[in-house]
Design a protein around this motif. Structure first.
Motif, short mmCIF file in Angstrom:
data_model
loop_
_atom_site.label_atom_id
_atom_site.label_comp_id
_atom_site.label_asym_id
_atom_site.label_seq_id
_atom_site.Cartn_x
_atom_site.Cartn_y
_atom_site.Cartn_z
N UNK A 66 0.82 -1.22 0.00
CA UNK A 66 0.00 0.00 0.00
C UNK A 66 0.85 1.27 0.00
N UNK A 67 1.91 1.28 -0.81
CA UNK A 67 2.80 2.44 -0.84
C UNK A 67 2.43 3.42 -1.94
N UNK A 68 1.33 3.15 -2.66
CA UNK A 68 0.72 4.11 -3.58
C UNK A 68 -0.72 4.28 -3.12
N UNK A 69 -1.14 5.51 -2.92
CA UNK A 69 -2.46 5.77 -2.35
C UNK A 69 -3.58 5.19 -3.21
N UNK A 70 -3.46 5.30 -4.54
CA UNK A 70 -4.52 4.80 -5.41
C UNK A 70 -4.63 3.28 -5.35
N UNK A 71 -3.51 2.60 -5.18
CA UNK A 71 -3.57 1.14 -5.03
C UNK A 71 -4.21 0.76 -3.71
N UNK A 72 -3.85 1.48 -2.63
CA UNK A 72 -4.50 1.21 -1.34
C UNK A 72 -6.01 1.37 -1.47
N UNK A 73 -6.43 2.42 -2.19
CA UNK A 73 -7.86 2.68 -2.35
C UNK A 73 -8.55 1.58 -3.16
N UNK A 80 -1.26 3.40 4.94
CA UNK A 80 -0.68 3.14 6.26
C UNK A 80 0.07 4.36 6.79
N UNK A 81 0.12 4.47 8.11
CA UNK A 81 0.82 5.59 8.75
C UNK A 81 2.32 5.37 8.81
N UNK A 82 2.77 4.14 8.66
CA UNK A 82 4.18 3.81 8.54
C UNK A 82 4.29 2.67 7.54
N UNK A 83 5.48 2.43 6.96
CA UNK A 83 5.59 1.39 5.94
C UNK A 83 5.06 0.04 6.43
N UNK A 84 4.30 -0.60 5.57
CA UNK A 84 3.73 -1.92 5.84
C UNK A 84 4.59 -2.94 5.11
N UNK A 85 5.38 -3.71 5.85
CA UNK A 85 6.36 -4.58 5.22
C UNK A 85 6.01 -6.06 5.40
N UNK A 86 6.51 -6.87 4.47
CA UNK A 86 6.33 -8.31 4.52
C UNK A 86 7.54 -8.94 3.82
N UNK A 87 7.68 -10.25 3.96
CA UNK A 87 8.81 -10.98 3.39
C UNK A 87 8.34 -11.89 2.25
N UNK A 202 3.79 6.44 -11.31
CA UNK A 202 5.06 7.14 -11.25
C UNK A 202 5.61 7.06 -9.83
N UNK A 203 6.90 6.88 -9.74
CA UNK A 203 7.52 6.71 -8.43
C UNK A 203 7.37 7.93 -7.53
N UNK A 204 7.14 9.10 -8.11
CA UNK A 204 6.94 10.30 -7.28
C UNK A 204 5.69 10.19 -6.42
N UNK A 205 4.80 9.27 -6.76
CA UNK A 205 3.55 9.11 -6.02
C UNK A 205 3.64 8.10 -4.88
N UNK A 206 4.83 7.59 -4.60
CA UNK A 206 4.99 6.71 -3.44
C UNK A 206 4.61 7.46 -2.16
N UNK A 207 3.97 6.76 -1.26
CA UNK A 207 3.64 7.35 0.04
C UNK A 207 4.93 7.57 0.84
N UNK A 208 5.80 6.57 0.87
CA UNK A 208 7.09 6.64 1.56
C UNK A 208 8.18 6.50 0.51
N UNK A 209 9.12 7.46 0.48
CA UNK A 209 10.16 7.41 -0.54
C UNK A 209 11.20 6.34 -0.21
N UNK A 210 12.12 6.14 -1.12
CA UNK A 210 13.05 5.01 -1.00
C UNK A 210 13.98 5.13 0.20
N UNK A 211 14.61 6.28 0.47
CA UNK A 211 15.45 6.35 1.68
C UNK A 211 14.66 6.05 2.96
#
Length: 264
Positions: A66-73, A80-87, A202-211
Motif C-alpha cells: 500500500x505504498x501508492x495511495x490509489x492502489x490502497x484505495x 498506512x501511517x508507517x511502511x507496511x512490510x512483509x517478506x 510514477x515513483x513520485x507518487x509513493x507514500x514513503x520514498x526510498x530512503x
C-alpha cells in the motif's frame, strides 16, 4: 552501469551490459560480484546469445504494501501511517522469461509492477536516511505476484506472496539512476506483440520514498548485500492466468517479461 547475471556456454557469470538499443546490447563478463571492483575478463557475448537470470542473489526480499495511495484505495484500504512490510522468500525469485507458476490452491493471482532496490556491499543496519542512500547499490524491475484470494483469506501474507516463482526480478541492476519520478508500467496479453496496459504509475507518487523505506526496514532487520526491497505497486492490479505474458517495465531500467503457466 548495468549489471546482469547470465548463463552462457561455459557456465554462469556476472557481467556489465553495454550498448544502446535492444539489438546492439552486449554483456561483458566480470570476474567478481557486482559490488566489488569491476574487472572484465575479456569475454563478451551479444545479449541475445545468453540467458539472463535474476540479477542478484538475495538472502531475503522485503515487500512494501500500500505504498501508492490509489492502489490502497482500489484494495479498499487506507494508506498506512508507517511502511507496511512483509517478506517474500528467496525461493520465490525467478528471472526474465522464466514462468510464473500458478498453483491450484488459488483462483485469483494478480500482477504487481514495482521498482526494486538492491542493497550494496555495506549492507544496512539501523541507518538514517543518509545511511540508507549510501547503502543502495542500484535498482531493478520486479513483479510482486500475489494470490489475492489467499491474501484476503489469511491473517498474514506469507502464503499469498511466497509461492515459488512469485517474485520475478530483472532484467539487470541499474546503478546510475534518479528514481524520484519514473514511470512504472505493466502490460499483459496472450499475444506478446499485442499487450493490454494494466498499470501505469510514477515513483513520485509513493507514500514513503526510498530512503525512508530502506531506513525503516534496516531498523527491523539487518539488510545484507544483495537484499532486495520492493517499493510498492501503483493502481491497476488485475488477474493473470495461464497463457498470459506479463511485461513489467520501469523507465530508465528496462523490461521484465514472464509467461504464466499452471503448476498442477
Amino acid at each position: 552501469m548495468r549489471f546482469a547475471r547470465f548463463v552462457h556456454a561455459a557456465g554462469v557469470s556476472f557481467g556489465v551490459v553495454e550498448g544502446d538499443g535492444a539489438s546492439g546490447l552486449t554483456v561483458a563478463e566480470i570476474s567478481s560480484l557486482p559490488f566489488e571492483k569491476v574487472v572484465r575478463t575479456g569475454q563478451r557475448w551479444a545479449l541475445p546469445d545468453v540467458r539472463l537470470l535474476a540479477p542478484i542473489f538475495s538472502s531475503k526480499v522485503i515487500g512494501v504494501g500500500r505504498n501508492y495511495a490509489e492502489h490502497a484505495a482500489e484494495m479498499g484500504n487506507e494508506v498506512p501511517k508507517e511502511p507496511l512490510i512483509f517478506i517474500k522468500p528467496s525461493t520465490s525469485v525467478i528471472g526474465p522469461n522464466d514462468a510464473i507458476r500458478i498453483p491450484s490452491v488459488t483462483t485469483q493471482v494478480e500482477e504487481e509492477a514495482e521498482l526494486a532496490v538492491v542493497i550494496g556491499a555495506t549492507g544496512a543496519r539501523r541507518v538514517d536516511r543518509a545511511g540508507a542512500e549510501k547503502a543502495i547499490f542500484g535498482y531493478t524491475v520486479a513483479n510482486d505476484v500475489t494470490a489475492r484470494d489467499l491474501q484476503r483469506k489469511d491473517p498474514q501474507w506469507t502464503r499469498a506472496k511466497g509461492f515459488d516463482s512469485f517474485c520475478p526480478l530483472g532484467p539487470w541492476i541499474e546503478t546510475e539512476l534518479d528514481v524520484s519520478d519514473l514511470e512504472v508500467r505493466c502490460e499483459v496479453g496472450r499475444d506478446p506483440n499485442n499487450m493490454e496496459v494494466r498499470q501505469i504509475g510514477r515513483t513520485k507518487d509513493m507514500v514513503f520514498d526510498i530512503p525512508t523505506l530502506v531506513s525503516y526496514v534496516s531498523h527491523v532487520m539487518t539488510l545484507l548485500p544483495g537484499d532486495v526491497i520492493l517499493t510498492g505497486t501503483p493502481a491497476g492490479v488485475s488477474q493473470i492466468v495461464p497463457g498470459d505474458t506479463v511485461s513489467v517495465s520501469v523507465q530508465g531500467i528496462g523490461e521484465l517479461r514472464n509467461t504464466v503457466v499452471a503448476l498442477d
